[in-house]
Design a protein around this motif. Structure first.
Motif, PDB file in Angstrom:
ATOM      1  N   MET A   1      33.998 -28.002  12.227  1.00 17.29           N
ATOM      2  CA  MET A   1      34.604 -26.719  12.538  1.00 17.29           C
ATOM      3  C   MET A   1      33.682 -25.613  12.043  1.00 17.29           C
ATOM      4  SD  MET A   1      38.442 -25.533  11.520  1.00 17.29           S
ATOM      5  CE  MET A   1      38.916 -27.215  11.663  1.00 17.29           C
ATOM      6  N   LEU A   2      32.824 -25.186  12.890  1.00 21.04           N
ATOM      7  CA  LEU A   2      31.804 -24.177  12.627  1.00 21.04           C
ATOM      8  C   LEU A   2      30.743 -24.624  11.634  1.00 21.04           C
ATOM      9  CD1 LEU A   2      33.748 -20.782  12.599  1.00 21.04           C
ATOM     10  CD2 LEU A   2      32.269 -21.671  14.384  1.00 21.04           C
ATOM     11  N   TYR A   3      30.873 -25.792  11.054  1.00 20.61           N
ATOM     12  CA  TYR A   3      29.789 -26.300  10.217  1.00 20.61           C
ATOM     13  C   TYR A   3      29.906 -27.786   9.929  1.00 20.61           C
ATOM     14  CZ  TYR A   3      32.954 -26.362   6.256  1.00 20.61           C
ATOM     15  OH  TYR A   3      34.002 -26.623   5.444  1.00 20.61           O
ATOM     16  N   ASP A   4      31.079 -28.330   9.765  1.00 22.15           N
ATOM     17  CA  ASP A   4      31.180 -29.688   9.260  1.00 22.15           C
ATOM     18  C   ASP A   4      30.886 -30.773  10.293  1.00 22.15           C
ATOM     19  OD1 ASP A   4      34.830 -29.978   9.066  1.00 22.15           O
ATOM     20  OD2 ASP A   4      33.528 -29.491  10.722  1.00 22.15           O
ATOM     21  N   GLU A   5      30.771 -30.433  11.551  1.00 20.01           N
ATOM     22  CA  GLU A   5      30.461 -31.433  12.563  1.00 20.01           C
ATOM     23  C   GLU A   5      28.981 -31.414  12.944  1.00 20.01           C
ATOM     24  OE1 GLU A   5      33.186 -31.085  15.832  1.00 20.01           O
ATOM     25  OE2 GLU A   5      34.891 -30.974  14.476  1.00 20.01           O
ATOM     26  N   ILE A   6      28.193 -30.596  12.290  1.00 22.96           N
ATOM     27  CA  ILE A   6      26.781 -30.475  12.617  1.00 22.96           C
ATOM     28  C   ILE A   6      25.971 -31.174  11.530  1.00 22.96           C
ATOM     29  CG2 ILE A   6      24.865 -28.871  12.937  1.00 22.96           C
ATOM     30  CD1 ILE A   6      26.904 -26.836  13.977  1.00 22.96           C
ATOM     31  N   ASP A   7      25.284 -32.227  11.933  1.00 22.76           N
ATOM     32  CA  ASP A   7      24.417 -32.945  10.997  1.00 22.76           C
ATOM     33  C   ASP A   7      23.103 -32.183  10.841  1.00 22.76           C
ATOM     34  OD1 ASP A   7      26.235 -35.066  10.677  1.00 22.76           O
ATOM     35  OD2 ASP A   7      25.449 -36.081  12.454  1.00 22.76           O
ATOM     36  N   ASP A   8      22.660 -32.036   9.620  1.00 24.55           N
ATOM     37  CA  ASP A   8      21.366 -31.437   9.302  1.00 24.55           C
ATOM     38  C   ASP A   8      21.142 -30.063   9.947  1.00 24.55           C
ATOM     39  OD1 ASP A   8      20.603 -33.668   7.740  1.00 24.55           O
ATOM     40  OD2 ASP A   8      20.103 -34.754   9.579  1.00 24.55           O
ATOM     41  N   PRO A   9      22.008 -29.084   9.658  1.00 30.85           N
ATOM     42  CA  PRO A   9      21.825 -27.760  10.259  1.00 30.85           C
ATOM     43  C   PRO A   9      20.518 -27.087   9.849  1.00 30.85           C
ATOM     44  CG  PRO A   9      23.496 -27.680   8.551  1.00 30.85           C
ATOM     45  CD  PRO A   9      23.144 -29.122   8.746  1.00 30.85           C
ATOM     46  N   GLY A  10      19.955 -27.488   8.723  1.00 29.01           N
ATOM     47  CA  GLY A  10      18.691 -26.912   8.282  1.00 29.01           C
ATOM     48  C   GLY A  10      17.509 -27.334   9.135  1.00 29.01           C
ATOM     49  N   GLU A  11      17.666 -28.427   9.876  1.00 30.41           N
ATOM     50  CA  GLU A  11      16.597 -28.900  10.742  1.00 30.41           C
ATOM     51  C   GLU A  11      16.666 -28.300  12.140  1.00 30.41           C
ATOM     52  OE1 GLU A  11      16.362 -33.155  10.666  1.00 30.41           O
ATOM     53  OE2 GLU A  11      16.364 -33.214   8.485  1.00 30.41           O
ATOM     54  N   MET A  12      17.701 -27.522  12.409  1.00 27.98           N
ATOM     55  CA  MET A  12      17.851 -26.851  13.698  1.00 27.98           C
ATOM     56  C   MET A  12      17.387 -25.409  13.545  1.00 27.98           C
ATOM     57  SD  MET A  12      21.697 -28.047  14.538  1.00 27.98           S
ATOM     58  CE  MET A  12      21.646 -28.581  16.224  1.00 27.98           C
ATOM     59  N   THR A  13      17.240 -24.733  14.649  1.00 29.16           N
ATOM     60  CA  THR A  13      16.981 -23.296  14.593  1.00 29.16           C
ATOM     61  C   THR A  13      18.324 -22.575  14.583  1.00 29.16           C
ATOM     62  OG1 THR A  13      17.006 -22.971  16.990  1.00 29.16           O
ATOM     63  CG2 THR A  13      14.880 -23.607  15.979  1.00 29.16           C
ATOM     64  N   PRO A  14      18.343 -21.332  14.133  1.00 32.08           N
ATOM     65  CA  PRO A  14      19.587 -20.575  14.214  1.00 32.08           C
ATOM     66  C   PRO A  14      20.125 -20.485  15.649  1.00 32.08           C
ATOM     67  CG  PRO A  14      18.056 -19.453  12.765  1.00 32.08           C
ATOM     68  CD  PRO A  14      17.300 -20.586  13.417  1.00 32.08           C
TER      69      PRO A  14
END
Length: 144
Positions: free
Chosen positions: A1-14
């Motif tokens: 939910m806006l963050y918890d379903e995204i694995d490794d957000p630091g490896e993606m671009t904004p």
């Protein structure tokens, strides 16, 4: 939910993160229905339709995004979602030993430390696009 379903957000671009949030909102609208989302959120139909069509809605506020997500059955209310998102950001800052001055420098945008702090704390509005920038910067710092 806006963050918890995204694995490794630091490896993606904004931009990729923002696209993921847009996809999540689009899926929610598809599941709930445009008419129902408009009625429950008070958002104008044009905005809801554009999000349902997969447009990123750069100026959509985090509050409106939470309202959309809250329309799905079994999902927490808008205020609970907002508190969870803010708590997640603050915990990420704590984990990464990250202060608002450093975060403001790390964000690829024109943010001052005071503005970043106010947005994270919910004292100033934050767009979903801005949230993507902040979330990415915190995640990237914690991945170091």
């Amino acid at each position: 939910m806006l963050y918890d379903e995204i694995d490794d957000p630091g490896e993606m671009t904004p931009t990729e993160l923002h696209g993921r949030y847009a996809a999540e909102l689009s899926e929610t609208i598809s599941s709930v229905g445009i008419d129902e989302v408009v009625e429950l959120t008070g958002l104008d139909r044009e905005t809801v339709e554009s999000i349902a069509d997969g447009e990123t809605a750069d100026d959509l506020s985090l509050e409106d995004a939470a309202a959309i997500l809250a329309t799905e059955e079994g999902t927490p209310e808008k205020d609970a979602i907002l508190l969870e998102v803010r708590d997640h950001l603050l915990m990420g800052m704590t984990t990464g030993l990250l202060d608002v001055d450093t975060l403001a420098r790390d964000i690829d945008g024109d943010f001052e430390a005071r503005a970043v702090q106010q947005k994270i704390e919910g004292r100033a509005p934050m767009s979903v696009e801005e949230y993507a920038l902040v979330h990415h910067a915190i995640a990237q710092r914690n991945d170091r």
